[in-house]
Every structure is written in structure tokens, then in C-alpha cells.
Design a protein around this motif. Structure first.
Motif, PDB file in Angstrom:
ATOM      1  N   ARG A   5       0.835  -1.201   0.000  1.00  0.00           N
ATOM      2  CA  ARG A   5       0.000   0.000   0.000  1.00  0.00           C
ATOM      3  C   ARG A   5       0.873   1.256   0.000  1.00  0.00           C
ATOM      4  NH1 ARG A   5      -4.970  -1.816  -1.403  1.00  0.00           N
ATOM      5  NH2 ARG A   5      -5.402  -3.703  -0.275  1.00  0.00           N
ATOM      6  N   SER A   6       0.314   2.340  -0.478  1.00  0.00           N
ATOM      7  CA  SER A   6       1.005   3.631  -0.425  1.00  0.00           C
ATOM      8  C   SER A   6       1.396   3.919   1.019  1.00  0.00           C
ATOM      9  CB  SER A   6       0.093   4.739  -0.943  1.00  0.00           C
ATOM     10  OG  SER A   6      -0.206   4.520  -2.294  1.00  0.00           O
ATOM     11  N   GLY A   7       2.641   4.360   1.209  1.00  0.00           N
ATOM     12  CA  GLY A   7       3.134   4.653   2.546  1.00  0.00           C
ATOM     13  C   GLY A   7       3.887   3.505   3.181  1.00  0.00           C
ATOM     14  N   ASP A   8       3.703   2.269   2.667  1.00  0.00           N
ATOM     15  CA  ASP A   8       4.481   1.130   3.155  1.00  0.00           C
ATOM     16  C   ASP A   8       5.945   1.331   2.779  1.00  0.00           C
ATOM     17  OD1 ASP A   8       2.132  -0.078   3.998  1.00  0.00           O
ATOM     18  OD2 ASP A   8       2.138  -1.631   2.458  1.00  0.00           O
ATOM     19  N   THR A   9       6.838   0.686   3.508  1.00  0.00           N
ATOM     20  CA  THR A   9       8.265   0.746   3.189  1.00  0.00           C
ATOM     21  C   THR A   9       8.580  -0.250   2.076  1.00  0.00           C
ATOM     22  OG1 THR A   9       8.787   1.361   5.456  1.00  0.00           O
ATOM     23  CG2 THR A   9      10.597   0.488   4.135  1.00  0.00           C
ATOM     24  N   VAL A  10       9.317   0.198   1.071  1.00  0.00           N
ATOM     25  CA  VAL A  10       9.703  -0.649  -0.061  1.00  0.00           C
ATOM     26  C   VAL A  10      10.690  -1.712   0.439  1.00  0.00           C
ATOM     27  CG1 VAL A  10      10.828  -0.669  -2.322  1.00  0.00           C
ATOM     28  CG2 VAL A  10       9.338   1.245  -1.688  1.00  0.00           C
ATOM     29  N   PRO A  11      10.376  -3.017   0.258  1.00  0.00           N
ATOM     30  CA  PRO A  11      11.214  -4.081   0.798  1.00  0.00           C
ATOM     31  C   PRO A  11      12.457  -4.393  -0.029  1.00  0.00           C
ATOM     32  CG  PRO A  11       9.326  -5.038  -0.288  1.00  0.00           C
ATOM     33  CD  PRO A  11       9.154  -3.548  -0.333  1.00  0.00           C
ATOM     34  N   MET A  12      12.430  -4.097  -1.323  1.00  0.00           N
ATOM     35  CA  MET A  12      13.536  -4.444  -2.203  1.00  0.00           C
ATOM     36  C   MET A  12      13.588  -3.466  -3.361  1.00  0.00           C
ATOM     37  SD  MET A  12      14.356  -8.161  -3.928  1.00  0.00           S
ATOM     38  CE  MET A  12      13.229  -8.116  -5.294  1.00  0.00           C
ATOM     39  N   SER A  13      14.789  -3.037  -3.736  1.00  0.00           N
ATOM     40  CA  SER A  13      14.946  -2.135  -4.883  1.00  0.00           C
ATOM     41  C   SER A  13      14.652  -2.906  -6.157  1.00  0.00           C
ATOM     42  CB  SER A  13      16.367  -1.575  -4.934  1.00  0.00           C
ATOM     43  OG  SER A  13      16.629  -0.770  -3.821  1.00  0.00           O
ATOM     44  N   GLU A  34      13.394   2.417  -4.670  1.00  0.00           N
ATOM     45  CA  GLU A  34      14.557   2.022  -3.873  1.00  0.00           C
ATOM     46  C   GLU A  34      14.130   1.435  -2.525  1.00  0.00           C
ATOM     47  OE1 GLU A  34      17.925   2.270  -4.408  1.00  0.00           O
ATOM     48  OE2 GLU A  34      17.681   3.030  -6.447  1.00  0.00           O
ATOM     49  N   LYS A  35      14.834   0.395  -2.106  1.00  0.00           N
ATOM     50  CA  LYS A  35      14.591  -0.229  -0.805  1.00  0.00           C
ATOM     51  C   LYS A  35      14.689   0.828   0.298  1.00  0.00           C
ATOM     52  CE  LYS A  35      16.333  -3.719   2.339  1.00  0.00           C
ATOM     53  NZ  LYS A  35      17.291  -4.792   2.557  1.00  0.00           N
ATOM     54  N   GLY A  47      -6.049   1.319  -4.173  1.00  0.00           N
ATOM     55  CA  GLY A  47      -5.039   0.774  -5.072  1.00  0.00           C
ATOM     56  C   GLY A  47      -3.869   0.184  -4.303  1.00  0.00           C
ATOM     57  N   TYR A  48      -3.030  -0.544  -5.017  1.00  0.00           N
ATOM     58  CA  TYR A  48      -1.877  -1.184  -4.393  1.00  0.00           C
ATOM     59  C   TYR A  48      -0.754  -1.364  -5.405  1.00  0.00           C
ATOM     60  CZ  TYR A  48      -4.061  -5.240  -6.625  1.00  0.00           C
ATOM     61  OH  TYR A  48      -4.622  -6.097  -7.543  1.00  0.00           O
ATOM     62  N   TRP A  49       0.421  -1.671  -4.885  1.00  0.00           N
ATOM     63  CA  TRP A  49       1.627  -1.902  -5.688  1.00  0.00           C
ATOM     64  C   TRP A  49       1.994  -3.382  -5.633  1.00  0.00           C
ATOM     65  CZ3 TRP A  49       3.908   2.035  -8.364  1.00  0.00           C
ATOM     66  CH2 TRP A  49       3.566   3.333  -8.014  1.00  0.00           C
ATOM     67  N   VAL A  50       2.544  -3.888  -6.746  1.00  0.00           N
ATOM     68  CA  VAL A  50       3.009  -5.279  -6.823  1.00  0.00           C
ATOM     69  C   VAL A  50       4.398  -5.290  -7.449  1.00  0.00           C
ATOM     70  CG1 VAL A  50       2.574  -7.535  -7.871  1.00  0.00           C
ATOM     71  CG2 VAL A  50       0.663  -6.175  -7.028  1.00  0.00           C
ATOM     72  N   MET A  51       5.278  -6.109  -6.886  1.00  0.00           N
ATOM     73  CA  MET A  51       6.637  -6.249  -7.420  1.00  0.00           C
ATOM     74  C   MET A  51       6.571  -6.911  -8.807  1.00  0.00           C
ATOM     75  SD  MET A  51       9.799  -8.276  -5.611  1.00  0.00           S
ATOM     76  CE  MET A  51       9.506  -7.456  -4.049  1.00  0.00           C
ATOM     77  N   VAL A  52       7.361  -6.388  -9.737  1.00  0.00           N
ATOM     78  CA  VAL A  52       7.403  -6.928 -11.098  1.00  0.00           C
ATOM     79  C   VAL A  52       8.567  -7.912 -11.179  1.00  0.00           C
ATOM     80  CG1 VAL A  52       7.740  -6.401 -13.538  1.00  0.00           C
ATOM     81  CG2 VAL A  52       6.411  -4.840 -12.085  1.00  0.00           C
TER      82      VAL A  52
END
Length: 54
Positions: A5-13, A34-35, A47-52
Motif C-alpha cells: 500500500r502507499s506509505g508502506d516501506t519498499v522491501p527491495m529495490s 529504492e529499498k 489501489g496497491y503496488w506489486v513487485m514486477v
């Protein structure tokens, strides 16, 4: 498939793709994040984000 979700910390670059709450991607573009940074806000509520995986 892990959703972020928006605002979550990115786990991996790597590249991420944004989806709306119905699981639809509107522009087929990816965003490199960036991580340790935060996922940016999305236009579509729920909405949400998914790693490609390329």
C-alpha cells in the motif's frame, strides 16, 4: 503475489506496478523504487503496488 500500500516501506529495490482496487493496471507502466523508501500515493483509492518479476 504480495500487495503493498502507499506509505508502506519498499522491501527491495526493483520495479513495481500499480493497480486499482479491482486489480486493473491503467497504463502498463512500471516504477523503479529504492529499498527503504515509501511507496508513493496512487490516484485510485484502494489501489496497491506489486513487485514486477522480470
Amino acid at each position: 503475489m504480495e500487495k503493498f500500500r502507499s506509505g508502506d516501506t519498499v522491501p527491495m529495490s526493483c520495479r513495481y506496478k500499480a493497480y486499482d482496487k479491482f486489480g486493473k493496471n491503467h497504463d502498463d507502466e512500471t516504477t523503479y523504487l529504492e529499498k527503504g523508501t515509501k511507496f508513493p500515493p496512487l490516484q485510485h483509492e484502494g489501489g496497491y503496488w506489486v513487485m514486477v518479476h522480470e
